[in-house]
Scaffold this motif. Sequence first.
Motif, PDB file in Angstrom:
ATOM      1  N   LEU A 189       0.839  -1.208   0.000  1.00  0.00           N
ATOM      2  CA  LEU A 189       0.000   0.000   0.000  1.00  0.00           C
ATOM      3  C   LEU A 189       0.869   1.250   0.000  1.00  0.00           C
ATOM      4  O   LEU A 189       0.640   2.186  -0.766  1.00  0.00           O
ATOM      5  N   TYR A 190       1.885   1.251   0.860  1.00  0.00           N
ATOM      6  CA  TYR A 190       2.753   2.423   0.957  1.00  0.00           C
ATOM      7  C   TYR A 190       3.812   2.435  -0.144  1.00  0.00           C
ATOM      8  O   TYR A 190       4.025   3.457  -0.803  1.00  0.00           O
ATOM      9  N   GLY A 191       4.483   1.315  -0.357  1.00  0.00           N
ATOM     10  CA  GLY A 191       5.613   1.258  -1.291  1.00  0.00           C
ATOM     11  C   GLY A 191       5.235   1.370  -2.750  1.00  0.00           C
ATOM     12  O   GLY A 191       6.065   1.735  -3.585  1.00  0.00           O
ATOM     13  N   SER A 196      -6.813   0.425  -2.086  1.00  0.00           N
ATOM     14  CA  SER A 196      -7.145  -0.860  -1.457  1.00  0.00           C
ATOM     15  C   SER A 196      -7.653  -1.877  -2.476  1.00  0.00           C
ATOM     16  O   SER A 196      -7.207  -3.026  -2.503  1.00  0.00           O
ATOM     17  N   TYR A 197      -8.593  -1.461  -3.331  1.00  0.00           N
ATOM     18  CA  TYR A 197      -9.174  -2.412  -4.283  1.00  0.00           C
ATOM     19  C   TYR A 197      -8.154  -2.858  -5.328  1.00  0.00           C
ATOM     20  O   TYR A 197      -8.237  -3.975  -5.859  1.00  0.00           O
ATOM     21  N   GLU A 198      -7.165  -2.008  -5.611  1.00  0.00           N
ATOM     22  CA  GLU A 198      -6.113  -2.401  -6.554  1.00  0.00           C
ATOM     23  C   GLU A 198      -5.249  -3.500  -5.962  1.00  0.00           C
ATOM     24  O   GLU A 198      -4.885  -4.455  -6.666  1.00  0.00           O
ATOM     25  N   LEU A 199      -4.940  -3.387  -4.677  1.00  0.00           N
ATOM     26  CA  LEU A 199      -4.151  -4.430  -4.017  1.00  0.00           C
ATOM     27  C   LEU A 199      -4.934  -5.731  -3.945  1.00  0.00           C
ATOM     28  O   LEU A 199      -4.381  -6.813  -4.164  1.00  0.00           O
ATOM     29  N   CYS A 200      -6.240  -5.642  -3.667  1.00  0.00           N
ATOM     30  CA  CYS A 200      -7.072  -6.847  -3.574  1.00  0.00           C
ATOM     31  C   CYS A 200      -7.094  -7.616  -4.888  1.00  0.00           C
ATOM     32  O   CYS A 200      -7.085  -8.846  -4.895  1.00  0.00           O
ATOM     33  N   ASN A 201      -7.119  -6.902  -6.006  1.00  0.00           N
ATOM     34  CA  ASN A 201      -7.235  -7.537  -7.319  1.00  0.00           C
ATOM     35  C   ASN A 201      -5.889  -7.846  -7.978  1.00  0.00           C
ATOM     36  O   ASN A 201      -5.841  -8.320  -9.112  1.00  0.00           O
ATOM     37  N   LEU A 202      -4.805  -7.596  -7.269  1.00  0.00           N
ATOM     38  CA  LEU A 202      -3.474  -7.787  -7.841  1.00  0.00           C
ATOM     39  C   LEU A 202      -3.150  -9.270  -8.000  1.00  0.00           C
ATOM     40  O   LEU A 202      -3.249 -10.046  -7.050  1.00  0.00           O
ATOM     41  N   LEU A 203      -2.788  -9.649  -9.222  1.00  0.00           N
ATOM     42  CA  LEU A 203      -2.441 -11.038  -9.519  1.00  0.00           C
ATOM     43  C   LEU A 203      -0.932 -11.235  -9.393  1.00  0.00           C
ATOM     44  O   LEU A 203      -0.153 -10.291  -9.563  1.00  0.00           O
ATOM     45  N   GLN A 204      -0.538 -12.468  -9.128  1.00  0.00           N
ATOM     46  CA  GLN A 204       0.901 -12.765  -9.070  1.00  0.00           C
ATOM     47  C   GLN A 204       1.568 -12.471 -10.410  1.00  0.00           C
ATOM     48  O   GLN A 204       2.720 -12.042 -10.463  1.00  0.00           O
ATOM     49  N   SER A 205       0.813 -12.653 -11.493  1.00  0.00           N
ATOM     50  CA  SER A 205       1.352 -12.399 -12.835  1.00  0.00           C
ATOM     51  C   SER A 205       1.559 -10.904 -13.107  1.00  0.00           C
ATOM     52  O   SER A 205       2.217 -10.534 -14.080  1.00  0.00           O
ATOM     53  N   VAL A 250       5.231  -3.392 -10.822  1.00  0.00           N
ATOM     54  CA  VAL A 250       3.901  -3.947 -10.584  1.00  0.00           C
ATOM     55  C   VAL A 250       2.970  -3.348 -11.629  1.00  0.00           C
ATOM     56  O   VAL A 250       2.936  -2.126 -11.814  1.00  0.00           O
ATOM     57  N   PHE A 251       2.253  -4.206 -12.331  1.00  0.00           N
ATOM     58  CA  PHE A 251       1.297  -3.754 -13.342  1.00  0.00           C
ATOM     59  C   PHE A 251      -0.065  -3.603 -12.678  1.00  0.00           C
ATOM     60  O   PHE A 251      -0.613  -4.560 -12.137  1.00  0.00           O
ATOM     61  N   VAL A 252      -0.591  -2.400 -12.703  1.00  0.00           N
ATOM     62  CA  VAL A 252      -1.900  -2.124 -12.089  1.00  0.00           C
ATOM     63  C   VAL A 252      -2.910  -1.954 -13.202  1.00  0.00           C
ATOM     64  O   VAL A 252      -2.848  -0.987 -13.972  1.00  0.00           O
ATOM     65  N   LYS A 253      -3.835  -2.904 -13.306  1.00  0.00           N
ATOM     66  CA  LYS A 253      -4.838  -2.868 -14.379  1.00  0.00           C
ATOM     67  C   LYS A 253      -5.870  -1.777 -14.136  1.00  0.00           C
ATOM     68  O   LYS A 253      -6.225  -1.479 -12.997  1.00  0.00           O
ATOM     69  N   THR A 268     -11.154  -5.643   0.945  1.00  0.00           N
ATOM     70  CA  THR A 268     -10.835  -4.344   1.539  1.00  0.00           C
ATOM     71  C   THR A 268     -11.091  -4.373   3.047  1.00  0.00           C
ATOM     72  O   THR A 268     -10.395  -3.706   3.807  1.00  0.00           O
ATOM     73  N   VAL A 269     -12.057  -5.167   3.475  1.00  0.00           N
ATOM     74  CA  VAL A 269     -12.326  -5.313   4.910  1.00  0.00           C
ATOM     75  C   VAL A 269     -11.128  -5.969   5.598  1.00  0.00           C
ATOM     76  O   VAL A 269     -10.749  -5.595   6.709  1.00  0.00           O
TER      77      VAL A 269
END
Length: 201
Positions: A45-47, A52-61, A70-73, A122-123
Amino acid sequence: MDKKRIQLPQIKRQNDLPLVLNKQEVRELLNAPKYLKHRLILGMLYGCGLRSYELCNLLQSDVDFERKTVFVKKQKGKADRYVPLSTHLVRGLKRYFATENPVKYVFNSQVTKDGVVQPLTTVGIQWVIKESRSKVNTQKKFTTHTLRHSYATHLLEDGMNIMCLKELLGHARIETTIVYLQVSNSGSSVKFSPLDTLFAR
């Protein structure tokens, strides 16, 4: 007499400036959780300045250790973007992947329905923040999004230009990013008290 005037675009001033943690507070927060997974959630989140929702949906790929990116869709009408991945996070994520074996997503939720892999929620992120907050020596009532605000402000204070920051944050409009210039203490807009120079010789 020529009454023509140059009209400059007005930037809507945001009355409520974002709350920002200082670097010592961030260090204490990142060291607060007992488990590596929770430290990495806060670290991402910081680095990476993720929502929040971007981190939740982040894939290992989406994570490239070799390129340290890190690719953020794109979501909610926003554009795709790449953000840098710190060497500290590369080391932590490699260790986490090897020991925890998450499936598909970078972070899985503890609960799965009918064997279907579920991403972190996110919760769940809010719970990590709540559990860690009491271990930080601060009176600030910070939230998950405070880490994104701190990311942006610290990058400006470390010398990043506003246009580069706009791209990293995934903002569609520069006006959204400019608010951080009001918060940061850097560059030509370093703020100081007159008391600091009153007694200087």
